[in-house]
Design a protein around this motif. Structure first.
Motif, PDB file in Angstrom:
ATOM      1  N   THR B 206      -8.284  16.674  35.145  1.00 45.97           N
ATOM      2  CA  THR B 206      -8.376  16.215  36.524  1.00 45.97           C
ATOM      3  C   THR B 206      -8.845  14.771  36.480  1.00 45.97           C
ATOM      4  O   THR B 206      -9.859  14.467  35.852  1.00 45.97           O
ATOM      5  N   LEU B 207      -8.071  13.916  37.124  1.00 49.43           N
ATOM      6  CA  LEU B 207      -8.374  12.486  37.125  1.00 49.43           C
ATOM      7  C   LEU B 207      -8.528  12.037  38.573  1.00 49.43           C
ATOM      8  O   LEU B 207      -7.575  12.096  39.350  1.00 49.43           O
ATOM      9  N   TRP B 208      -9.730  11.635  38.920  1.00 48.51           N
ATOM     10  CA  TRP B 208      -9.966  11.049  40.244  1.00 48.51           C
ATOM     11  C   TRP B 208      -9.887   9.539  40.079  1.00 48.51           C
ATOM     12  O   TRP B 208     -10.447   8.986  39.116  1.00 48.51           O
ATOM     13  N   CYS B 209      -9.247   8.864  40.985  1.00 48.15           N
ATOM     14  CA  CYS B 209      -9.208   7.413  40.837  1.00 48.15           C
ATOM     15  C   CYS B 209      -8.981   6.753  42.189  1.00 48.15           C
ATOM     16  O   CYS B 209      -8.527   7.381  43.143  1.00 48.15           O
ATOM     17  N   SER B 210      -9.328   5.497  42.239  1.00 47.47           N
ATOM     18  CA  SER B 210      -9.158   4.717  43.446  1.00 47.47           C
ATOM     19  C   SER B 210      -7.789   4.075  43.367  1.00 47.47           C
ATOM     20  O   SER B 210      -7.592   3.129  42.603  1.00 47.47           O
ATOM     21  N   ASN B 211      -6.840   4.589  44.132  1.00 49.21           N
ATOM     22  CA  ASN B 211      -5.457   4.151  43.952  1.00 49.21           C
ATOM     23  C   ASN B 211      -4.636   4.371  45.211  1.00 49.21           C
ATOM     24  O   ASN B 211      -4.989   5.168  46.065  1.00 49.21           O
ATOM     25  N   GLN B 212      -3.513   3.653  45.301  1.00 52.62           N
ATOM     26  CA  GLN B 212      -2.639   3.726  46.469  1.00 52.62           C
ATOM     27  C   GLN B 212      -1.580   4.814  46.371  1.00 52.62           C
ATOM     28  O   GLN B 212      -0.763   4.951  47.281  1.00 52.62           O
ATOM     29  N   GLY B 213      -1.559   5.549  45.253  1.00 48.55           N
ATOM     30  CA  GLY B 213      -0.557   6.602  45.140  1.00 48.55           C
ATOM     31  C   GLY B 213      -0.832   7.501  43.949  1.00 48.55           C
ATOM     32  O   GLY B 213      -0.621   7.109  42.800  1.00 48.55           O
ATOM     33  N   ALA B 214      -1.307   8.705  44.227  1.00 47.44           N
ATOM     34  CA  ALA B 214      -1.703   9.613  43.145  1.00 47.44           C
ATOM     35  C   ALA B 214      -0.515   9.997  42.260  1.00 47.44           C
ATOM     36  O   ALA B 214      -0.658  10.128  41.039  1.00 47.44           O
ATOM     37  N   GLN B 215       0.656  10.172  42.874  1.00 44.50           N
ATOM     38  CA  GLN B 215       1.794  10.680  42.115  1.00 44.50           C
ATOM     39  C   GLN B 215       2.254   9.685  41.053  1.00 44.50           C
ATOM     40  O   GLN B 215       2.634  10.071  39.941  1.00 44.50           O
ATOM     41  N   GLN B 216       2.228   8.409  41.410  1.00 42.61           N
ATOM     42  CA  GLN B 216       2.602   7.395  40.420  1.00 42.61           C
ATOM     43  C   GLN B 216       1.604   7.369  39.264  1.00 42.61           C
ATOM     44  O   GLN B 216       1.977   7.199  38.110  1.00 42.61           O
ATOM     45  N   VAL B 217       0.343   7.546  39.574  1.00 44.68           N
ATOM     46  CA  VAL B 217      -0.687   7.566  38.528  1.00 44.68           C
ATOM     47  C   VAL B 217      -0.440   8.742  37.586  1.00 44.68           C
ATOM     48  O   VAL B 217      -0.507   8.610  36.365  1.00 44.68           O
ATOM     49  N   LYS B 218      -0.114   9.875  38.178  1.00 47.47           N
ATOM     50  CA  LYS B 218       0.143  11.058  37.356  1.00 47.47           C
ATOM     51  C   LYS B 218       1.298  10.794  36.389  1.00 47.47           C
ATOM     52  O   LYS B 218       1.203  11.085  35.190  1.00 47.47           O
ATOM     53  N   ALA B 219       2.373  10.234  36.897  1.00 49.81           N
ATOM     54  CA  ALA B 219       3.534   9.972  36.051  1.00 49.81           C
ATOM     55  C   ALA B 219       3.181   8.989  34.937  1.00 49.81           C
ATOM     56  O   ALA B 219       3.533   9.196  33.765  1.00 49.81           O
ATOM     57  N   GLN B 220       2.468   7.938  35.299  1.00 51.64           N
ATOM     58  CA  GLN B 220       2.176   6.918  34.293  1.00 51.64           C
ATOM     59  C   GLN B 220       1.168   7.401  33.254  1.00 51.64           C
ATOM     60  O   GLN B 220       1.368   7.238  32.060  1.00 51.64           O
ATOM     61  N   VAL B 221       0.099   7.993  33.726  1.00 54.67           N
ATOM     62  CA  VAL B 221      -0.949   8.404  32.781  1.00 54.67           C
ATOM     63  C   VAL B 221      -0.417   9.475  31.825  1.00 54.67           C
ATOM     64  O   VAL B 221      -0.658   9.417  30.622  1.00 54.67           O
ATOM     65  N   SER B 222       0.358  10.421  32.347  1.00 53.10           N
ATOM     66  CA  SER B 222       0.881  11.444  31.445  1.00 53.10           C
ATOM     67  C   SER B 222       1.854  10.816  30.454  1.00 53.10           C
ATOM     68  O   SER B 222       1.851  11.155  29.267  1.00 53.10           O
ATOM     69  N   GLY B 223       2.644   9.864  30.926  1.00 56.02           N
ATOM     70  CA  GLY B 223       3.579   9.177  30.033  1.00 56.02           C
ATOM     71  C   GLY B 223       2.854   8.397  28.952  1.00 56.02           C
ATOM     72  O   GLY B 223       3.200   8.467  27.774  1.00 56.02           O
ATOM     73  N   TRP B 224       1.841   7.690  29.345  1.00 48.61           N
ATOM     74  CA  TRP B 224       1.106   6.862  28.394  1.00 48.61           C
ATOM     75  C   TRP B 224       0.380   7.714  27.353  1.00 48.61           C
ATOM     76  O   TRP B 224       0.296   7.349  26.185  1.00 48.61           O
ATOM     77  N   LEU B 225      -0.162   8.845  27.830  1.00 52.03           N
ATOM     78  CA  LEU B 225      -0.910   9.701  26.895  1.00 52.03           C
ATOM     79  C   LEU B 225       0.023  10.629  26.119  1.00 52.03           C
ATOM     80  O   LEU B 225      -0.403  11.348  25.222  1.00 52.03           O
ATOM     81  N   GLY B 226       1.298  10.618  26.505  1.00 50.01           N
ATOM     82  CA  GLY B 226       2.265  11.461  25.806  1.00 50.01           C
ATOM     83  C   GLY B 226       2.036  12.939  26.055  1.00 50.01           C
ATOM     84  O   GLY B 226       2.164  13.759  25.153  1.00 50.01           O
ATOM     85  N   ILE B 227       1.668  13.296  27.277  1.00 50.16           N
ATOM     86  CA  ILE B 227       1.447  14.708  27.595  1.00 50.16           C
ATOM     87  C   ILE B 227       2.310  15.120  28.782  1.00 50.16           C
ATOM     88  O   ILE B 227       2.794  14.284  29.539  1.00 50.16           O
ATOM     89  N   ASP B 228       2.500  16.415  28.917  1.00 55.07           N
ATOM     90  CA  ASP B 228       3.293  16.972  30.004  1.00 55.07           C
ATOM     91  C   ASP B 228       2.674  16.559  31.349  1.00 55.07           C
ATOM     92  O   ASP B 228       1.477  16.754  31.559  1.00 55.07           O
ATOM     93  N   PRO B 229       3.476  16.020  32.254  1.00 54.97           N
ATOM     94  CA  PRO B 229       2.928  15.606  33.550  1.00 54.97           C
ATOM     95  C   PRO B 229       2.160  16.734  34.249  1.00 54.97           C
ATOM     96  O   PRO B 229       1.192  16.475  34.967  1.00 54.97           O
ATOM     97  N   GLU B 230       2.607  17.964  34.010  1.00 49.51           N
ATOM     98  CA  GLU B 230       1.945  19.075  34.704  1.00 49.51           C
ATOM     99  C   GLU B 230       0.527  19.319  34.197  1.00 49.51           C
ATOM    100  O   GLU B 230      -0.244  20.081  34.778  1.00 49.51           O
ATOM    101  N   THR B 231       0.197  18.643  33.096  1.00 52.26           N
ATOM    102  CA  THR B 231      -1.159  18.743  32.556  1.00 52.26           C
ATOM    103  C   THR B 231      -2.129  17.853  33.332  1.00 52.26           C
ATOM    104  O   THR B 231      -3.333  17.966  33.182  1.00 52.26           O
ATOM    105  N   VAL B 232      -1.573  16.959  34.119  1.00 51.87           N
ATOM    106  CA  VAL B 232      -2.419  15.956  34.770  1.00 51.87           C
ATOM    107  C   VAL B 232      -2.514  16.235  36.273  1.00 51.87           C
ATOM    108  O   VAL B 232      -1.494  16.346  36.967  1.00 51.87           O
ATOM    109  N   HIS B 233      -3.714  16.357  36.744  1.00 55.18           N
ATOM    110  CA  HIS B 233      -3.974  16.566  38.174  1.00 55.18           C
ATOM    111  C   HIS B 233      -4.716  15.333  38.686  1.00 55.18           C
ATOM    112  O   HIS B 233      -5.860  15.093  38.311  1.00 55.18           O
ATOM    113  N   VAL B 234      -4.027  14.545  39.488  1.00 57.38           N
ATOM    114  CA  VAL B 234      -4.641  13.309  39.981  1.00 57.38           C
ATOM    115  C   VAL B 234      -5.099  13.501  41.421  1.00 57.38           C
ATOM    116  O   VAL B 234      -4.373  14.072  42.241  1.00 57.38           O
TER     117      VAL B 234
END
Ligand code: FES
Ligand code: FES
Lengths: 158, 763
Positions: B206-234
């Motif tokens: 679970t990643l809480w962050c100050s951002n203008q769009g949670a979904q974009q963060v989810k896509a990017q962070v999962s991509g960068w960390l090389g993990i399944d997007p469904e593993t990331v809850h923003v």
């Protein structure tokens, strides 16, 4: 060191490091998180609270310096029944906030401003709030809110 | 009567006013209790080779749990640039290990039990850097004398368009060229960046962050960390301003998530303001060359714009924003020939990216300045030159010649409304009087007419919305847009209430949680109402259709005879007392609609701004006295919210025109790294704003709405810059770059006086 102060009417004593800033004491030790930290140079005013009735930037005061004092934060401003303070109500009515981050500090600064000068001019409001930055509203509605609150607070003359 | 179009005060406000919002650093989630604090050790040098990083003293400091450097992060590939047109050798590392490229670049991550311990320990990380020459000016960067990425062989990130043809201005009676600077500015959301992360036993973070769009963060962070997007809850809780700078994930967010996994503990990070001013992205940063040609009677026939864009040390969206500037180059004018080209270069400063307006204010600043210099050259009133060249009103799409198709516009109407509302003639006579008496305080009047593009980003695709009515008669709206001050909680509830007939206080709007709202484009590019709001409108409409069908069955009536009855709280057979409530229908079976609204094309809000300044010719100080604006964003949903957006934008535009500029010295040391040095205006520096209304609907969405979030910055900046120059134009000043600080104005006056004296001597 043990520090005792009365915050929003409630006295509390906590063991704090001597260097603890009042804003961090309020936020982390007393769990009053409305006062925000927006800068590291006492420039933004997001952390403004009342210390013995005077508006202070709580990032420039050590918790230890506030020992024995009365502190009021925006959490302690509304009446016991939840009725908003005239300044809070005016901020809402005039759309004086957007993201809300500057708001607790701005409201406290406005309360203090109106206490010192109950009938300010627009210029006096603008100069009185100079130490509180807002990046969202352009201040237009904040100034209107302060002026509107001054009107409602005015004693009704017989 | 419909609630749409009325001044509804915000439902969000009581919380902010009485207990404060819950921003990322305010979270007291059980999962975050006992979280480690992240403190980043950032580069003190603008450009240099890292000789060594010694963390041993830091590791021994009180409360330190871990100190992480690049050597610990080898499992992570470098951060991808994300855009195919970028030079592929200009990649940003997670933590610098070989070379640092801007002051503020992260080098090491210190994790401590308590907040203050992090600052102590970070000071004990010994970084030895051998300095390299810093590249700060755009002309230095373009010269490639010092190349920031040797493997790239150049500082050029990407180029757009061809150089201006040599014969482009052939046939013009008058041709004027002006170099202008659209300076690098800092977005300064009042809430700095913050993120927290914790990994659950289910293997999800679970990643809480100050951002203008949670979904974009989810896509990017999962991509960068090389993990399944469904593993990331923003989750994006309350967000204290973004202004474009909080679009997309920052590398720090992924680092927070990675560190939480690495340590097996929750991790929280909140940057300081100084880190924010040096490490968050900046906006603008264009050197522009404008050339404008036409006839002496005021008709402009050719306009060329050449852009050199500061991308900062590691290319991000700033490097491509010139494409938007090029797209909007001709602005509101009918000009036969328009040419625009751009080149983006790296410099030793933090990356540039979107900032309120993102590429469009730069276009407007350029063409409006060009119109002014053209008017000055032919000796005509600047508003008259504009009027001669404005596009005639249109309500069928209009191709602007540089690739954009404007939806609807009435620029002449905006200018007329503005000049009448501000009493332009009276202002000019006041100015003339002051000039006649050689007043120390001269009056300047500046006007801009603008059109901007909104709603397309990030992909031009649609936005989803879900509306559900529950068995207790309340409703929930799920949206992928992500407010950070815009008031979607109020606005989307208005839209749903209007169609459903359910009162606003029974409608909850949910956003910023990728488990609840899996898809969404976020809030940026003034797209929210015209995409996300339109989706809510559509979803609520579809839900009413569904309810009508079901009501018709229950009531054994013709669906065409079923109408929403707000007072009743459901649907009735028209003209009768026979009905069924939403609550009863929802109790039977789920009353839920999920739908996507796809706008076919962006929209083009427009307007005209007028600024009045008083300039002290003795000191050069300009004081903003009036700002009058017409901002036409199509049909307005809630005038209160729209005005708030206009006010905020005007203030930020004024700030760029008058005060703000990110400065580095020649060695790349930031000179504006605190709010004591970086002058965002307070209430004392600004006047109240005078807003005039105009509403030209767009056919691009059922609401008729265009975007309003950025209009203020697009229109006000050139009007105010122009007003300052206008105040001293009779003294021989033709141009002053932004910000028009007292020093710059005074220097321009001195230069003009010097020129006048020399010309006098030669006469
Ligand atoms: S945080 Fe106290 S003034 Fe900015
Ligand atoms: S409301 Fe966002 S900073 Fe003031």
């Amino acid at each position: 060191m043990d520090v005792t102060m009365t915050v929003n009417g409630v006295e509390s004593t906590r063991d704090v490091e001597a260097r603890t800033l009042l804003v961090h004491h309020l936020r982390e030790n007393l769990d009053l998180r409305a006062a925000n930290v927006g800068c590291d140079t006492s420039s933004c005013g997001a952390c403004t609270v009342l210390l013995d009735g005077e508006a202070v930037k709580s990032c420039t005061v050590l918790a230890a310096q506030a020992a024995g004092s009365e502190v009021t934060t925006v959490e302690g401003l509304a009446a016991a029944d939840g009725t908003m303070h005239p300044v809070q109500a005016a901020f809402r009515a005039e759309h004086g906030l957007q993201c809300g981050f500057c708001t607790p500090g701005m409201v406290m600064a406005t309360v203090s401003l109106l206490r010192d000068n109950p009938s300010p001019t627009e210029r006096q409001v603008r100069e009185g709030l100079e130490g509180n930055l807002c990046r969202c509203t352009g201040y237009h509605n904040i100034v209107r809110a302060a002026l509107a609150a001054a009107e409602t607070q005015k004693p009704v003359s017989a | 009567m419909s609630i749409l179009g009325t001044r509804v005060v915000r439902t969000e406000d009581p919380k902010f006013l009485t207990t404060g919002g819950t921003y990322t650093d305010d979270l007291v989630e059980p999962a975050l209790v006992g979280a480690l604090h992240l403190t980043l050790v950032r580069s003190p040098a603008a450009h240099g080779r890292i000789v060594s990083v010694d963390v041993s003293d830091a590791l021994a400091a009180p409360g330190v749990v871990a100190v992480v450097t690049a050597a610990d992060l080898t499992e992570l590939a470098p951060i991808p640039s994300g855009l195919p047109m970028f030079n592929p050798e200009m990649l940003r590392p997670w933590l610098a290990s070989e070379v640092v490229r801007f002051v503020g670049e992260p080098i090491a991550a210190v994790l401590t039990e308590q907040r203050y311990q992090g600052e102590d320990a970070a000071e004990l990380v010994a970084v030895d850097i051998e300095s390299l020459p810093a590249v700060i000016s755009l002309s230095d960067a373009a010269s490639d004398t010092t190349v920031l990425f040797p493997a790239a062989g150049t500082n050029t990130v990407c180029t757009f368009g061809e150089p201006t043809p040599a014969d482009f201005f052939d046939g013009c009676e008058v041709v004027v060229t002006q170099d202008t600077v659209n300076q690098r500015v800092a977005p300064v959301p009042l809430e700095t960046r913050a993120a927290s992360a914790v990994w659950g036993e289910d293997g999800r973070v679970t990643l809480w962050c100050s951002n203008q769009g949670a979904q974009q963060v989810k896509a990017q962070v999962s991509g960068w960390l090389g993990i399944d997007p469904e593993t990331v809850h923003v989750k994006t809780p309350d967000v204290g301003g973004g202004f474009g700078a909080k679009i997309g994930a920052d590398p720090e967010f992924a680092l927070v998530a990675w560190l939480a996994r690495h340590t097996g503990r929750a991790v929280r990070w909140a940057e300081s303001r100084s880190e924010n001013l040096t490490g968050l992205v900046h906006g603008r940063g264009q050197d522009q060359k404008v050339t404008i040609g036409g006839s002496r009677d005021g008709k402009v026939t050719a306009y060329a714009l050449e852009i050199l864009q500061d991308a900062g040390a590691y290319p991000r969206s700033g490097a491509v924003l010139p494409t938007l500037t090029m797209l909007m180059a001709p602005g509101v004018y009918a000009i036969d020939a328009v040419h625009a080209s751009a080149r983006s270069v790296v410099t030793n400063a933090t990356s540039t990216a979107a900032y309120r307006g993102a590429g469009r204010p730069e276009a407007t600043a350029a063409i409006e300045r060009a119109m002014d210099v053209f008017a000055a050259e032919i000796g005509m009133d600047a508003t008259e030159v504009r009027r001669i060249n404005l596009l005639a009103p249109f309500d069928a799409p209009h191709a602007n010649g540089t690739g954009a198709t404007y939806d609807s516009g009435n620029y002449v109407g905006a200018l007329d409304t503005l000049l009448a509302g501000a009493d332009y003639a009276a202002l000019r006579s006041e100015q003339a009087a002051r000039r006649d008496r050689e007043d120390v305080r001269q009056l300047g009047i500046g006007v801009s007419v603008y059109v901007e593009i909104t709603g397309a980003a990030p992909s031009g695709t649609g936005e989803e919305a879900q509306v559900e009515v529950h068995a207790d008669g309340t409703a929930t709206v799920l949206t992928g847009t992500s407010p950070h001050g815009q008031g979607h909680g109020t606005a989307w509830a208005m839209l749903a209430s209007d169609r459903l007939g359910i009162p606003m206080d029974k409608i909850t709007v949910i956003h910023g949680d990728t488990d609840l709202v899996p898809s969404g484009g976020g809030t940026m590019a003034s797209r929210s109402l015209q995409q996300g709001g339109a989706a809510v409108h559509q979803a609520a409409g579809e839900l009413v259709e569904l309810a009508r069908k079901r009501a018709a069955e229950v009531l054994e009536a013709n669906p065409d005879d079923i109408v929403v009855d707000a007072a009743f709280g459901g649907l009735k057979v028209a003209g009768t007392d026979v009905g069924v409530t939403y609550a009863d229908l929802a109790a039977e079976d789920a009353l839920l609609v999920r739908t996507t609204f796809t706008a076919n094309a962006p929209t083009f809000p427009f307007g005209a701004h007028l600024a009045v300044v008083e300039v002290d010719t003795g000191t050069g100080k300009a004081v903003l006295q009036r700002v009058v604006t017409v901002d036409d964003a199509g049909r307005v949903l809630n005038p209160l919210l729209a005005e708030g957006q206009r006010h905020g934008g005007i203030a930020q535009g004024a700030a760029q025109a008058l005060f703000e500029e990110v400065l580095y010295d020649a060695d790349g040391n930031p000179l504006t790294s605190t709010l004591a040095d970086y002058p965002i205006p307070s209430a004392a520096e600004l006047p109240s704003f005078e807003l005039l209304d105009m509403a030209t609907e767009t056919p691009m969405n059922p609401l008729g709405a265009k975007g309003i979030g950025e209009s203020g910055t697009v229109g006000s900046t050139p009007a105010i810059q122009s007003a300052v120059i206008d105040a001293v134009s009779h003294l021989g000043v033709r141009h002053i770059d932004m910000p028009t600080t007292p020093e710059k104005v005074w220097l321009a006056l001195q230069a003009a006086a010097g020129t006048a004296a020399r010309e006098g001597a030669h006469a």
